[in-house]
Design an enzyme around this catalytic site. Structure first.
Site, short mmCIF file in Angstrom:
data_model
loop_
_atom_site.label_atom_id
_atom_site.label_comp_id
_atom_site.label_asym_id
_atom_site.label_seq_id
_atom_site.Cartn_x
_atom_site.Cartn_y
_atom_site.Cartn_z
N HIS A 140 0.84 -1.20 0.00
CA HIS A 140 0.00 0.00 0.00
C HIS A 140 0.87 1.25 0.00
CE1 HIS A 140 -3.18 2.69 2.04
NE2 HIS A 140 -3.29 2.74 0.74
N ASN A 190 -4.69 3.93 7.41
CA ASN A 190 -6.10 4.32 7.32
C ASN A 190 -6.88 4.01 8.60
OD1 ASN A 190 -6.07 5.63 4.91
ND2 ASN A 190 -6.47 3.82 3.69
#
Ligand code: CAA
Length: 293
Positions: A140, A190
């Site tokens: 990511h 996140n």
């Protein structure tokens, strides 16, 4: 087995950045888009970034030429069959990602490692579309990919140690700092960032402060490079709304629930910088003006 050749699927904002950093780190990189038009647009975007780096003197003409030489675009998935690693950065939809990896699983040899750049979907659920969940990870990256130093390397309960360590080493070869995260929705960044961004919207809804004052508070009070509402416009309100729905669905906790204002802005098409309007109006992109609600 060290990675020699990299494939990137998707040449949008994230895919083009990933392809650029792979080629800049010395890896022959094949990037695939679904149409010639999108391929062309993606490669032109990379070219623009390289020109900017050249103008600033960050890279030499020779280095630019070498990066270009290592980077190839294609519209055919078959062209990825010689890659040791494939990083996927396509639309954030589970069926599309599963379908793509099921096709790649047939095309690529069993040794090829597969990675998804998803920010919110479960890696395990994508990996099970293949017969190689042991060689499947999350990689990511963060926007803008060439600038942000972090990559989250995500392992599932099925990922084997050799493939995982190879990906941690690969992250370092790209000049990033890899962090190890398990396959929990939102991973590390996140998990922390999304509630913070949503709380900034709730603070605005509740009249705690104005758009500019909320942004300035976090920039000047905490040293963040962007205030939360500016960052929301930068990431995309539609993207944040989508991520928050997946995270709320997973954890059923209010901190991940989208505030009504976010939902209404997305419904109205105010998706942030890319749509010209979000918490700020970007009619003059150099001088964003806070919106009135
Ligand atoms: N692409 C490539 N390079 C860029 C860029 C872009 N879109 N925007 C800025 N840069 C480069 C500039 O060229 C400049 O490079 P040099 O230092 O070599 O000159 C450098 O970044 C700094 O840019 P600026 O001086 O123009 O502006 P700045 O100091 O305000 O930095 C920023 C811009 C790097 C974007 C900074 O504001 C920042 O770090 N913002 C926060 C970004 C962030 O949090 N990203 C993560 C979002 S979450 C995510 O991506 C994942 C998810 O799952 C949602």
């Amino acid at each position: 087995m060290a990675i020699q050749k990299v494939g990137v699927v998707g040449c949008g904002l994230m895919g083009s950045g990933i392809a650029q950093v792979c080629a800049a780190a010395g890896f022959p990189t094949m990037v695939r888009e679904v149409s010639a038009d999108l391929m062309d647009k993606g490669l032109k975007g990379i070219e623009k970034q390289l020109s900017r780096l050249g103008e600033k003197g960050t890279i030499s003409e020779a280095a630019k030429g070498e990066i270009r030489g290592r980077l190839k675009g294609t519209t055919s998935l078959d062209d990825l069959k010689g890659c040791d690693l494939i990083v996927e950065a396509i639309i954030e939809q589970l069926p599309a990602k599963r379908e793509l990896f099921a096709s790649l699983d047939i095309i690529c040899p069993p040794s090829t490692i597969f990675a998804s750049n998803t920010s919110s979907l479960t890696i395990t659920e994508i990996a099970t579309a293949t017969k190689r969940p042991q060689r499947f990870v999350g990689l990511h990256f963060f926007n803008p990919v060439p600038v942000m130093k972090l990559v989250e390397v995500v392992r599932t309960i099925a990922t084997d140690d050799a493939a995982y360590e190879e990906m941690v080493a690969f992250g370092r070869k790209l000049g990033k700092t890899p962090v190890r995260a398990k396959d929990s929705t939102g991973f590390i960044v996140n998990r922390l960032l999304v509630p913070y961004l949503l709380d900034a919207i709730r603070a605005l809804e509740e009249g705690v402060g104005s758009i500019e004052d909320i942004d300035n508070s976090m920039k000047l009070g905490c040293g963040y490079p962007m205030g939360p509402l500016t960052l929301l416009d930068f990431v995309g309100l539609d993207t944040t709304y989508y991520i928050s729905q997946i995270m709320f669905d997973e954890f059923k906790e209010r901190r991940f629930a989208a505030p009504p204002l976010l939902k209404r802005m997305v419904l109205a098409g105010w998706n942030g910088r890319k749509s010209g309007r979000g918490f700020y109006d970007y009619a003059d992109p150099q001088k964003p003006r806070p919106m009135k609600f």
